[in-house]
Design a protein around this motif. Structure first.
Motif, PDB file in Angstrom:
ATOM      1  N   LEU A 142       2.174  21.003  20.026  1.00  0.00           N
ATOM      2  CA  LEU A 142       2.863  21.978  20.863  1.00  0.00           C
ATOM      3  C   LEU A 142       2.148  22.155  22.196  1.00  0.00           C
ATOM      4  O   LEU A 142       2.786  22.261  23.251  1.00  0.00           O
ATOM      5  N   VAL A 143       0.808  22.172  22.161  1.00  0.00           N
ATOM      6  CA  VAL A 143       0.023  22.317  23.388  1.00  0.00           C
ATOM      7  C   VAL A 143       0.176  21.085  24.271  1.00  0.00           C
ATOM      8  O   VAL A 143       0.380  21.194  25.488  1.00  0.00           O
ATOM      9  N   ILE A 144       0.098  19.911  23.660  1.00  0.00           N
ATOM     10  CA  ILE A 144       0.217  18.662  24.412  1.00  0.00           C
ATOM     11  C   ILE A 144       1.601  18.543  25.042  1.00  0.00           C
ATOM     12  O   ILE A 144       1.747  18.159  26.208  1.00  0.00           O
ATOM     13  N   GLU A 145       2.623  18.875  24.278  1.00  0.00           N
ATOM     14  CA  GLU A 145       3.986  18.810  24.793  1.00  0.00           C
ATOM     15  C   GLU A 145       4.188  19.796  25.942  1.00  0.00           C
ATOM     16  O   GLU A 145       4.800  19.453  26.967  1.00  0.00           O
ATOM     17  N   GLY A 146       3.666  21.007  25.787  1.00  0.00           N
ATOM     18  CA  GLY A 146       3.794  21.998  26.840  1.00  0.00           C
ATOM     19  C   GLY A 146       3.093  21.577  28.116  1.00  0.00           C
ATOM     20  O   GLY A 146       3.609  21.790  29.222  1.00  0.00           O
ATOM     21  N   MET A 147       1.901  20.967  27.988  1.00  0.00           N
ATOM     22  CA  MET A 147       1.175  20.494  29.151  1.00  0.00           C
ATOM     23  C   MET A 147       1.962  19.420  29.885  1.00  0.00           C
ATOM     24  O   MET A 147       2.093  19.439  31.120  1.00  0.00           O
ATOM     25  N   ALA A 148       2.517  18.461  29.132  1.00  0.00           N
ATOM     26  CA  ALA A 148       3.277  17.371  29.739  1.00  0.00           C
ATOM     27  C   ALA A 148       4.528  17.889  30.442  1.00  0.00           C
ATOM     28  O   ALA A 148       4.852  17.471  31.565  1.00  0.00           O
ATOM     29  N   GLU A 149       5.231  18.801  29.798  1.00  0.00           N
ATOM     30  CA  GLU A 149       6.453  19.354  30.391  1.00  0.00           C
ATOM     31  C   GLU A 149       6.131  20.115  31.669  1.00  0.00           C
ATOM     32  O   GLU A 149       6.886  20.049  32.648  1.00  0.00           O
ATOM     33  N   PHE A 150       5.024  20.832  31.665  1.00  0.00           N
ATOM     34  CA  PHE A 150       4.639  21.574  32.867  1.00  0.00           C
ATOM     35  C   PHE A 150       4.352  20.625  34.022  1.00  0.00           C
ATOM     36  O   PHE A 150       4.814  20.829  35.148  1.00  0.00           O
ATOM     37  N   ILE A 151       3.591  19.554  33.740  1.00  0.00           N
ATOM     38  CA  ILE A 151       3.231  18.606  34.797  1.00  0.00           C
ATOM     39  C   ILE A 151       4.484  17.965  35.377  1.00  0.00           C
ATOM     40  O   ILE A 151       4.644  17.852  36.599  1.00  0.00           O
ATOM     41  N   VAL A 152       5.398  17.558  34.513  1.00  0.00           N
ATOM     42  CA  VAL A 152       6.613  16.885  34.973  1.00  0.00           C
ATOM     43  C   VAL A 152       7.540  17.848  35.715  1.00  0.00           C
ATOM     44  O   VAL A 152       8.056  17.538  36.790  1.00  0.00           O
ATOM     45  N   ASN A 153       7.747  19.025  35.158  1.00  0.00           N
ATOM     46  CA  ASN A 153       8.705  19.960  35.735  1.00  0.00           C
ATOM     47  C   ASN A 153       8.192  20.671  36.971  1.00  0.00           C
ATOM     48  O   ASN A 153       8.984  21.190  37.760  1.00  0.00           O
ATOM     49  N   GLN A 204       5.935   7.583  33.114  1.00  0.00           N
ATOM     50  CA  GLN A 204       7.290   7.070  33.295  1.00  0.00           C
ATOM     51  C   GLN A 204       8.166   8.011  34.111  1.00  0.00           C
ATOM     52  O   GLN A 204       9.128   7.574  34.737  1.00  0.00           O
ATOM     53  N   SER A 205       7.823   9.291  34.133  1.00  0.00           N
ATOM     54  CA  SER A 205       8.626  10.245  34.897  1.00  0.00           C
ATOM     55  C   SER A 205       8.497  10.021  36.398  1.00  0.00           C
ATOM     56  O   SER A 205       9.394  10.358  37.170  1.00  0.00           O
ATOM     57  N   GLY A 206       7.357   9.438  36.819  1.00  0.00           N
ATOM     58  CA  GLY A 206       7.132   9.221  38.236  1.00  0.00           C
ATOM     59  C   GLY A 206       6.856  10.485  39.026  1.00  0.00           C
ATOM     60  O   GLY A 206       6.808  10.462  40.257  1.00  0.00           O
ATOM     61  N   LYS A 207       6.652  11.588  38.339  1.00  0.00           N
ATOM     62  CA  LYS A 207       6.438  12.868  39.012  1.00  0.00           C
ATOM     63  C   LYS A 207       4.962  13.154  39.294  1.00  0.00           C
ATOM     64  O   LYS A 207       4.648  14.105  39.992  1.00  0.00           O
ATOM     65  N   ALA A 208       4.063  12.369  38.726  1.00  0.00           N
ATOM     66  CA  ALA A 208       2.632  12.612  38.940  1.00  0.00           C
ATOM     67  C   ALA A 208       1.878  11.292  38.831  1.00  0.00           C
ATOM     68  O   ALA A 208       2.284  10.391  38.089  1.00  0.00           O
ATOM     69  N   ASN A 209       0.812  11.180  39.590  1.00  0.00           N
ATOM     70  CA  ASN A 209      -0.054  10.018  39.495  1.00  0.00           C
ATOM     71  C   ASN A 209      -0.995  10.190  38.314  1.00  0.00           C
ATOM     72  O   ASN A 209      -1.706  11.197  38.232  1.00  0.00           O
TER      73      ASN A 209
END
Length: 225
Positions: A53-64, A109-114
């Motif tokens: 849950l923590v890992i998923e939340g971190m990834a979603e925050f970075i992308v969004n 893959q999202s291309g939203k962050a390096n």
């Protein structure tokens, strides 16, 4: 009784809603703090032990939180919002098919962050010699013996323990600057006899024992979460 038919919210729905609200507020907080002129560093340590849950939340925050828009007339540029996320994990405890690597690949893959992956290995005796020489402004031939002692007492060059070891010998005045000789001085025999004989475990124990009492109590409580 079916709570959904009665229009009531089940306990599990409340938990899910609370998590979403907490994630949303966290996003709002960081977005308000991040800017090109005032960057924010967000650090996550030991991600191999994190819950999915923590890992998923971190990834979603970075992308969004990384919104693509036209910057300086260049279409497709990405607004970084002054955010740097640093995560560390033990590669030997993480599976390629696990949650952590899947989320890292998702961010890529999202291309939203390096995304940059760095492998930190053990420091060799030569590496430690260069480090000590650079910090003490002394030639390699002067620091080679001390570097050998540091390498042998820090799990054969663990970067974290090398830094902690050097700090400890400075604090114990086994490595100190001599005004008379205008350079750093030490006695390898003294360092070898008096420093951490039990290795890394004792080094960490000694470090924690020097923390203020209130901070120590807080650390004990946080470690149970």
């Amino acid at each position: 009784r079916n709570t959904q038919d009665q229009g009531e919210i089940s306990p599990m729905d409340k938990v899910g809603s609370a998590n979403k609200r907490r994630a949303y507020l966290f996003h709002v907080l960081l977005k308000s703090l991040c800017s090109a002129g005032r960057p924010v560093l967000l650090s996550f340590d030991d991600l191999q032990w994190s819950q999915s849950l923590v890992i998923e939340g971190m990834a979603e925050f970075i992308v969004n939180s990384m919104n693509s828009h036209d910057t300086a007339g260049l279409p497709g540029k990405i607004c970084r919002r002054g955010l740097l996320v640093v995560g560390t994990f033990r590669s030997n405890e993480v599976k390629e098919s696990g949650d952590l690597m899947e989320r890292i690949n998702y961010i890529k893959q999202s291309g939203k962050a390096n995304v940059t992956m760095l492998t930190v290995g053990e420091l060799t005796k030569v590496d430690i010699t260069k480090l000590i020489s650079a910090k003490l402004y002394l030639p390699w031939r002067y620091t080679r013996e001390l570097a050998g002692l540091v390498h042998g007492k820090t799990a054969r060059g663990n970067p974290f323990f090398v830094i902690q070891f050097l700090r400890s010998i400075i604090q114990n005045k086994m490595l100190e600057f001599s005004i008379k000789h205008r350079q750093w001085m030490w006695d390898c025999d003294v360092v070898d006899m008096q420093m951490i004989s039990d290795g890394v475990a004792k080094l960490l124990t000694t470090t924690f024992s020097k923390l203020p009492f209130n901070l120590m109590q807080t650390a004990k409580i946080v470690s149970c979460l």
